[in-house]
Design a protein around this motif. Structure first.
Motif, mmCIF file in Angstrom:
data_model
loop_
_atom_site.group_PDB
_atom_site.id
_atom_site.type_symbol
_atom_site.label_atom_id
_atom_site.label_comp_id
_atom_site.label_asym_id
_atom_site.label_seq_id
_atom_site.Cartn_x
_atom_site.Cartn_y
_atom_site.Cartn_z
ATOM 1 N N LEU A 150 15.618 69.407 35.210
ATOM 2 C CA LEU A 150 15.242 68.310 36.100
ATOM 3 C C LEU A 150 15.978 67.026 35.716
ATOM 4 C CD1 LEU A 150 13.440 67.032 38.289
ATOM 5 C CD2 LEU A 150 11.658 66.771 36.550
ATOM 6 N N LEU A 151 16.074 66.750 34.422
ATOM 7 C CA LEU A 151 16.766 65.550 33.961
ATOM 8 C C LEU A 151 18.261 65.625 34.246
ATOM 9 C CD1 LEU A 151 14.828 65.167 30.605
ATOM 10 C CD2 LEU A 151 14.746 63.562 32.517
ATOM 11 N N ASP A 152 18.840 66.809 34.068
ATOM 12 C CA ASP A 152 20.256 66.984 34.391
ATOM 13 C C ASP A 152 20.511 66.711 35.871
ATOM 14 O OD1 ASP A 152 21.343 67.629 31.883
ATOM 15 O OD2 ASP A 152 20.795 69.738 32.076
ATOM 16 N N LYS A 153 19.650 67.263 36.736
ATOM 17 C CA LYS A 153 19.825 67.092 38.184
ATOM 18 C C LYS A 153 19.629 65.634 38.598
ATOM 19 C CE LYS A 153 18.437 71.810 39.368
ATOM 20 N NZ LYS A 153 17.394 72.660 39.988
ATOM 21 N N ALA A 154 18.718 64.938 37.903
ATOM 22 C CA ALA A 154 18.470 63.531 38.213
ATOM 23 C C ALA A 154 19.486 62.608 37.546
ATOM 24 C CB ALA A 154 17.051 63.145 37.773
ATOM 25 N N ALA A 155 20.382 63.183 36.734
ATOM 26 C CA ALA A 155 21.403 62.410 36.007
ATOM 27 C C ALA A 155 20.766 61.336 35.137
ATOM 28 C CB ALA A 155 22.413 61.807 36.977
ATOM 29 N N VAL A 156 19.675 61.695 34.473
ATOM 30 C CA VAL A 156 18.971 60.787 33.566
ATOM 31 C C VAL A 156 19.318 61.174 32.134
ATOM 32 C CG1 VAL A 156 16.719 60.030 32.735
ATOM 33 C CG2 VAL A 156 17.088 60.391 35.185
ATOM 34 N N SER A 157 19.832 60.230 31.374
ATOM 35 C CA SER A 157 20.163 60.490 29.978
ATOM 36 C C SER A 157 18.920 60.880 29.187
ATOM 37 C CB SER A 157 20.794 59.229 29.355
ATOM 38 O OG SER A 157 20.971 59.381 27.964
ATOM 39 N N TYR A 158 19.049 61.897 28.346
ATOM 40 C CA TYR A 158 17.904 62.303 27.527
ATOM 41 C C TYR A 158 18.387 62.764 26.152
ATOM 42 C CZ TYR A 158 19.219 67.066 28.985
ATOM 43 O OH TYR A 158 19.900 68.230 29.229
ATOM 44 N N ALA A 159 17.466 62.715 25.201
ATOM 45 C CA ALA A 159 17.740 63.164 23.841
ATOM 46 C C ALA A 159 16.558 63.986 23.357
ATOM 47 C CB ALA A 159 17.971 61.971 22.909
ATOM 48 N N ILE A 160 16.836 64.897 22.430
ATOM 49 C CA ILE A 160 15.801 65.775 21.888
ATOM 50 C C ILE A 160 15.233 65.173 20.607
ATOM 51 C CG2 ILE A 160 15.314 68.063 20.929
ATOM 52 C CD1 ILE A 160 15.920 68.067 23.934
ATOM 53 N N LEU A 177 17.694 72.856 13.700
ATOM 54 C CA LEU A 177 18.532 71.840 14.326
ATOM 55 C C LEU A 177 19.725 72.475 15.034
ATOM 56 C CD1 LEU A 177 16.785 69.915 12.524
ATOM 57 C CD2 LEU A 177 18.856 68.554 12.219
ATOM 58 N N ALA A 178 20.323 73.484 14.402
ATOM 59 C CA ALA A 178 21.489 74.144 15.001
ATOM 60 C C ALA A 178 21.117 74.836 16.307
ATOM 61 C CB ALA A 178 22.084 75.146 14.013
ATOM 62 N N GLU A 179 19.964 75.472 16.346
ATOM 63 C CA GLU A 179 19.535 76.157 17.558
ATOM 64 C C GLU A 179 19.263 75.162 18.693
ATOM 65 O OE1 GLU A 179 16.205 78.497 16.365
ATOM 66 O OE2 GLU A 179 17.429 80.047 15.398
ATOM 67 N N ALA A 180 18.652 74.034 18.362
ATOM 68 C CA ALA A 180 18.406 73.017 19.382
ATOM 69 C C ALA A 180 19.724 72.433 19.879
ATOM 70 C CB ALA A 180 17.510 71.923 18.824
ATOM 71 N N GLN A 181 20.647 72.211 18.962
ATOM 72 C CA GLN A 181 21.952 71.678 19.336
ATOM 73 C C GLN A 181 22.686 72.620 20.281
ATOM 74 O OE1 GLN A 181 23.199 68.513 17.653
ATOM 75 N NE2 GLN A 181 24.103 68.639 19.681
ATOM 76 N N GLU A 182 22.601 73.905 20.008
ATOM 77 C CA GLU A 182 23.263 74.890 20.867
ATOM 78 C C GLU A 182 22.648 74.910 22.259
ATOM 79 O OE1 GLU A 182 25.826 77.730 22.261
ATOM 80 O OE2 GLU A 182 25.954 76.490 20.451
ATOM 81 N N LYS A 183 21.311 74.711 22.341
ATOM 82 C CA LYS A 183 20.630 74.753 23.633
ATOM 83 C C LYS A 183 21.055 73.606 24.553
ATOM 84 C CE LYS A 183 17.739 78.322 23.534
ATOM 85 N NZ LYS A 183 16.278 78.191 23.443
ATOM 86 N N ILE A 184 21.464 72.473 23.978
ATOM 87 C CA ILE A 184 21.819 71.321 24.815
ATOM 88 C C ILE A 184 23.321 71.097 24.888
ATOM 89 C CG2 ILE A 184 19.631 70.168 24.273
ATOM 90 C CD1 ILE A 184 21.307 68.218 22.500
ATOM 91 N N ARG A 185 24.099 71.925 24.209
ATOM 92 C CA ARG A 185 25.531 71.674 24.052
ATOM 93 C C ARG A 185 26.251 71.517 25.382
ATOM 94 N NH1 ARG A 185 30.040 75.050 23.195
ATOM 95 N NH2 ARG A 185 28.710 76.896 23.302
ATOM 96 N N ARG A 186 25.918 72.301 26.359
ATOM 97 C CA ARG A 186 26.611 72.263 27.643
ATOM 98 C C ARG A 186 25.849 71.480 28.721
ATOM 99 N NH1 ARG A 186 30.874 75.820 27.630
ATOM 100 N NH2 ARG A 186 30.874 77.382 25.959
ATOM 101 N N ARG A 187 24.811 70.787 28.340
ATOM 102 C CA ARG A 187 24.019 70.049 29.335
ATOM 103 C C ARG A 187 24.625 68.663 29.572
ATOM 104 N NH1 ARG A 187 19.332 71.871 31.166
ATOM 105 N NH2 ARG A 187 18.515 73.826 30.310
ATOM 106 N N ALA A 188 24.810 68.341 30.848
ATOM 107 C CA ALA A 188 25.572 67.148 31.220
ATOM 108 C C ALA A 188 24.912 65.841 30.793
ATOM 109 C CB ALA A 188 25.800 67.142 32.735
ATOM 110 N N TYR A 191 22.071 63.654 25.346
ATOM 111 C CA TYR A 191 22.637 62.848 24.265
ATOM 112 C C TYR A 191 22.879 63.786 23.089
ATOM 113 C CZ TYR A 191 22.995 58.865 21.030
ATOM 114 O OH TYR A 191 23.424 57.935 20.106
ATOM 115 N N PRO A 192 24.026 63.700 22.417
ATOM 116 C CA PRO A 192 24.368 64.719 21.421
ATOM 117 C C PRO A 192 23.531 64.718 20.148
ATOM 118 C CG PRO A 192 26.020 62.971 21.469
ATOM 119 C CD PRO A 192 25.131 62.742 22.645
ATOM 120 N N GLU A 193 22.983 63.560 19.767
ATOM 121 C CA GLU A 193 22.228 63.504 18.508
ATOM 122 C C GLU A 193 20.804 64.005 18.708
ATOM 123 O OE1 GLU A 193 21.064 60.346 14.934
ATOM 124 O OE2 GLU A 193 22.142 59.662 16.713
ATOM 125 N N ILE A 194 20.338 64.813 17.762
ATOM 126 C CA ILE A 194 18.956 65.304 17.759
ATOM 127 C C ILE A 194 18.196 64.604 16.636
ATOM 128 C CG2 ILE A 194 17.508 67.344 17.329
ATOM 129 C CD1 ILE A 194 19.601 68.993 18.768
#
Length: 220
Positions: A150-160, A177-188, A191-194
């Motif tokens: 939903l956040l990707d479609k709304a183009a709203v920046s988000y971080a985990i 942390l690595a698993e969470a990073q992999e889950k968001i790696r390709r999401r437009a 935000y890259p930092e967890i």
């Protein structure tokens, strides 16, 4: 709750102190909005907190602001049925969003909350970022991925933000942390930092405050 002192080394993040001071202010409840029609006027930058019911959003608000009871905590899933606004200065407002994954909530209420959340995300032009809280013990689940979609479609920046990291064995934390990073790696919109945090020990909160302070500085 104890926290380590901010890093004062020459190469320390300058926003560590800015964030500390920002959240040491007198945070207060501003309003609660059950529908989009009664949202408070937009002011400064808004930072929203999203997450499954019982992920620890209220505890995080209290730990972030250093207030023991600013946000009420509950063991009942889906208790927060409104957008809750907190503010200490005009530059920044925290918004506690209704928890998702409403196991015990009636379907019509879930649908109404979902409509309100979507309208808020798409229409709040001063929304700087959504911090999506994930229980570090369980990682990103399909229900979490729905809100990320939903956040990707709304183009709203988000971080985990990983909550309850103190309940994960230190030897297992890098993998979490690595698993969470992999889950968001390709999401437009991700935000890259967890941010791994613990409301019990204060771990991760100086860094989270600094990230929010930096965001406010960039948006204003």
């Amino acid at each position: 709750m104890t926290e380590r002192a901010p890093d004062t080394a020459p190469d320390a993040d300058p926003f560590l102190e800015t964030g500390r001071l920002m959240f040491a202010a007198d945070w207060q409840f501003i309003s609660a909005a059950p529908t989009i029609e009664v949202l408070p006027p937009m002011q400064g930058v808004e930072v929203a907190l999203a997450g499954r019911s019982n992920v620890g959003k209220s505890s995080l608000v209290n730990a972030l602001t250093g207030r023991k009871a600013l946000a009420r905590t509950s063991v009942t899933p889906g208790r927060t049925q409104e957008l809750i606004f907190f503010r200490a200065q005009p530059e920044l407002t925290l918004v506690d969003m209704p928890g998702y994954g409403f196991a015990k909530a009636p379907k019509d209420k879930v649908e109404a909350w979902t409509r309100t959340i979507r309208a808020y995300l798409r229409g709040r032009v001063n929304l700087g970022r959504v911090f999506v809280l994930i229980d570090a013990r369980h990682g990103i689940k399909p229900v979490d991925e729905e809100i990320l979609d939903l956040l990707d479609k709304a183009a709203v920046s988000y971080a985990i933000v990983l909550t309850k990291i103190d309940q994960v064995k230190p030897t297992a934390q890098p993998q979490v942390l690595a698993e969470a990073q992999e889950k968001i790696r390709r999401r437009a919109a991700a935000y890259p930092e967890i941010f791994p945090t613990s409301s019990n020990t204060g771990e991760g909160f100086p860094e989270l405050r600094a990230a929010i302070a930096r965001l406010v500085s960039e948006r204003l």
